[in-house]
Design an enzyme around this catalytic site. Structure first.
Site, mmCIF file in Angstrom:
data_model
loop_
_atom_site.group_PDB
_atom_site.id
_atom_site.type_symbol
_atom_site.label_atom_id
_atom_site.label_comp_id
_atom_site.label_asym_id
_atom_site.label_seq_id
_atom_site.Cartn_x
_atom_site.Cartn_y
_atom_site.Cartn_z
ATOM 1 N N ASP A 159 44.136 53.187 45.748
ATOM 2 C CA ASP A 159 44.890 53.311 47.130
ATOM 3 C C ASP A 159 44.621 54.894 47.704
ATOM 4 O OD1 ASP A 159 46.090 50.591 47.173
ATOM 5 O OD2 ASP A 159 46.841 51.746 45.437
ATOM 6 N N HIS A 187 52.169 49.472 44.314
ATOM 7 C CA HIS A 187 50.621 49.135 44.539
ATOM 8 C C HIS A 187 50.937 47.613 45.027
ATOM 9 C CE1 HIS A 187 46.388 48.202 44.216
ATOM 10 N NE2 HIS A 187 46.693 47.161 43.669
HETATM 11 P P1 NAX Z 1 38.843 39.700 35.697
HETATM 12 O O1 NAX Z 1 39.738 38.249 35.960
HETATM 13 O O2 NAX Z 1 37.625 39.809 35.954
HETATM 14 O O3 NAX Z 1 39.147 40.248 34.158
HETATM 15 C C1 NAX Z 1 40.277 40.235 33.610
HETATM 16 C C2 NAX Z 1 39.970 40.333 32.114
HETATM 17 O O4 NAX Z 1 41.226 40.322 31.443
HETATM 18 C C3 NAX Z 1 39.442 38.876 31.695
HETATM 19 O O5 NAX Z 1 38.297 39.183 30.872
HETATM 20 C C4 NAX Z 1 40.590 38.117 30.949
HETATM 21 O O6 NAX Z 1 40.040 37.335 29.872
HETATM 22 C C5 NAX Z 1 41.242 39.390 30.358
HETATM 23 N N1 NAX Z 1 42.543 39.108 29.832
HETATM 24 C C6 NAX Z 1 43.565 38.368 30.290
HETATM 25 N N2 NAX Z 1 44.755 38.310 29.539
HETATM 26 C C7 NAX Z 1 44.487 39.348 28.584
HETATM 27 C C8 NAX Z 1 45.249 39.742 27.562
HETATM 28 N N3 NAX Z 1 46.610 39.152 27.423
HETATM 29 N N4 NAX Z 1 44.856 40.633 26.695
HETATM 30 C C9 NAX Z 1 43.518 41.070 26.770
HETATM 31 N N5 NAX Z 1 42.854 40.555 28.016
HETATM 32 C C10 NAX Z 1 43.075 39.673 28.581
HETATM 33 O O7 NAX Z 1 39.738 40.591 36.704
HETATM 34 P P2 NAX Z 1 39.438 42.049 37.290
HETATM 35 O O8 NAX Z 1 38.660 41.979 38.531
HETATM 36 O O9 NAX Z 1 38.864 42.879 36.301
HETATM 37 O O10 NAX Z 1 41.037 42.576 37.493
HETATM 38 C C11 NAX Z 1 41.666 43.023 36.369
HETATM 39 C C12 NAX Z 1 43.352 43.205 37.158
HETATM 40 O O11 NAX Z 1 43.277 44.457 37.723
HETATM 41 C C13 NAX Z 1 43.936 42.042 37.848
HETATM 42 O O12 NAX Z 1 45.354 41.797 37.684
HETATM 43 C C14 NAX Z 1 43.842 42.762 39.401
HETATM 44 O O13 NAX Z 1 44.845 42.027 40.202
HETATM 45 C C15 NAX Z 1 44.235 44.241 38.991
HETATM 46 N N6 NAX Z 1 43.635 45.149 39.928
HETATM 47 C C16 NAX Z 1 44.337 46.265 40.038
HETATM 48 C C17 NAX Z 1 44.228 47.298 40.931
HETATM 49 C C18 NAX Z 1 45.082 48.560 41.206
HETATM 50 O O14 NAX Z 1 44.670 49.407 41.911
HETATM 51 N N7 NAX Z 1 46.132 48.703 40.352
HETATM 52 C C19 NAX Z 1 42.872 47.184 41.766
HETATM 53 C C20 NAX Z 1 41.921 46.210 41.373
HETATM 54 C C21 NAX Z 1 42.504 44.823 40.820
HETATM 55 O O15 NAX Z 1 42.868 43.972 41.778
#
Ligand code: NAX
Length: 327
Positions: A159, A187
């Protein structure tokens, strides 16, 4: 040669994880003379994909990458971690309420907090990216009783960087000309991107843009930027999120530049009247691996009301996960 830094990345086969791992391994996070060991943690269903990430990392022949560990076992994933970057989270499914998303993810971050407590380095630094990031960081910290809550942070650097980009465009300057940008709060849509203390080439930003632009265009644009990206790409922010992770951890580890600050979500100590104990984004400076909340900034009535709104949202999120906070 320095001894390697151990970096755990959860969700490493996901979009952000994939964009991040190579940058950490190539030295962008800790510098060109700092070897790293990557410990990549995934869920069992994603292990095959994670294996592919591991193969590609090998194929880069990166001189700083001393070892790669691929696992679905948190005890192995977090072992002796110096830095833990918690990206893996459950995405919001169709028809799911925000409170359901919070509850589902809370279980993951409670378990990971315990695993970090038991297996990571006692000096570990934790960055939570998986949403709802601020409350997930609170849960992880609450489940790591042997660690200091200041070792747990959540990411509002994306952000912050988005705000730098928008202001640079508007004022026709470079992002490098801008200092003292601040993101306050959660966030989420209640975050408060604040130009009140921001400088462009040393000139107050609010002398270069109108208050109306700041309120009607700048603030909502930053708040909704994630949705704008999804609309354009059909996918959520990944490369820019990974970039913000690099910035957040690098500045925490190596320090912020003199005269400037960055936005980090950290445990509130009551600064600026924010309720103690929630994970809230503040302006911080970093030195020697520690952050310090910038004190003494002037906030007008509008700013105070925006901070309150985000604080209320975070208190509401905390109430939903109360039973996982061990209080
Ligand atoms: P993806 O769905 O592409 O990747 C998430 C990965 O996490 C998957 O490969 C899944 O298998 C794995 N996973 C799920 N549960 C798990 C666990 N218990 N242990 C280990 N791995 C696990 O999502 P992606 O686009 O990479 O986003 C990931 C997260 O970042 C989401 O929650 C998203 O909302 C969040 N974000 C946060 C942002 C921020 O500024 N704080 C911005 C970007 C993003 O939106």
């Amino acid at each position: 040669m320095k001894s390697p830094v151990r970096v755990t990345i959860t969700g490493a086969a996901g979009h952000i994880g994939y964009a991040l791992a190579f940058r950490v391994a190539s030295g962008e996070m800790f510098g060109p003379d700092q070897p790293v060991i990557l410990r990549l943690l995934e869920i069992p269903q994603a292990l095959s994909s994670l294996n592919g990430v591991g193969m590609e990392l090998e194929d880069c022949a990166l001189p700083l990458l001393h070892d790669i560990v691929l696992t679905d076992d948190p005890a192995i994933g977090f072992r002796e971690a110096d830095y833990a970057i918690l990206i893996g989270a459950k995405p919001r499914a169709k028809g799911m309420e925000r409170s359901d998303l919070i509850t589902e993810n809370a279980k993951i971050f409670a378990a990971q907090g315990r695993a970090i407590n038991d297996h990571a380095s006692p000096d570990v630094r934790v960055l939570v990216v998986g949403n709802p990031a601020n409350t997930n960081a609170l849960i992880a910290a609450a489940n790591a009783p042997d660690l200091d809550k200041r070792q747990f942070t959540a990411m509002t650097r994306l952000d912050h960087n988005r705000a730098l980009g928008q202001l640079a465009n508007k004022t026709n300057r470079l992002v490098a000309d801008i200092t003292r940008m601040t993101i306050w709060g959660n966030h989420s849509m209640t975050q408060y991107p604040d130009l009140g203390n921001c400088l462009v080439e040393g000139v107050p930003a609010l002398e270069l843009v109108t208050r109306d632009w700041a309120i009607d265009h700048f603030i909502p644009r930053i708040q909704r930027r994630g949705a704008e990206i999804i609309e354009a790409r059909g996918l959520s922010s990944a490369a820019s999120a990974a970039d913000a992770v690099v910035d957040h951890v690098r500045d925490w580890a190596l320090g912020t530049p003199e005269g400037d600050w960055v936005s980090m979500s950290v445990i509130s100590d009551g600064s600026y009247g924010v309720a103690e104990g929630i994970v809230f984004s503040f302006p911080v400076t970093c030195a020697g691996g520690e952050y310090r909340i910038v004190q003494g900034l002037e906030l007008d009535a509008l700013s105070h009301s925006r901070l309150k709104k985000s604080e209320q949202e975070l208190l509401g999120e905390r109430a939903v996960v109360e039973d996982l906070l061990g209080r």
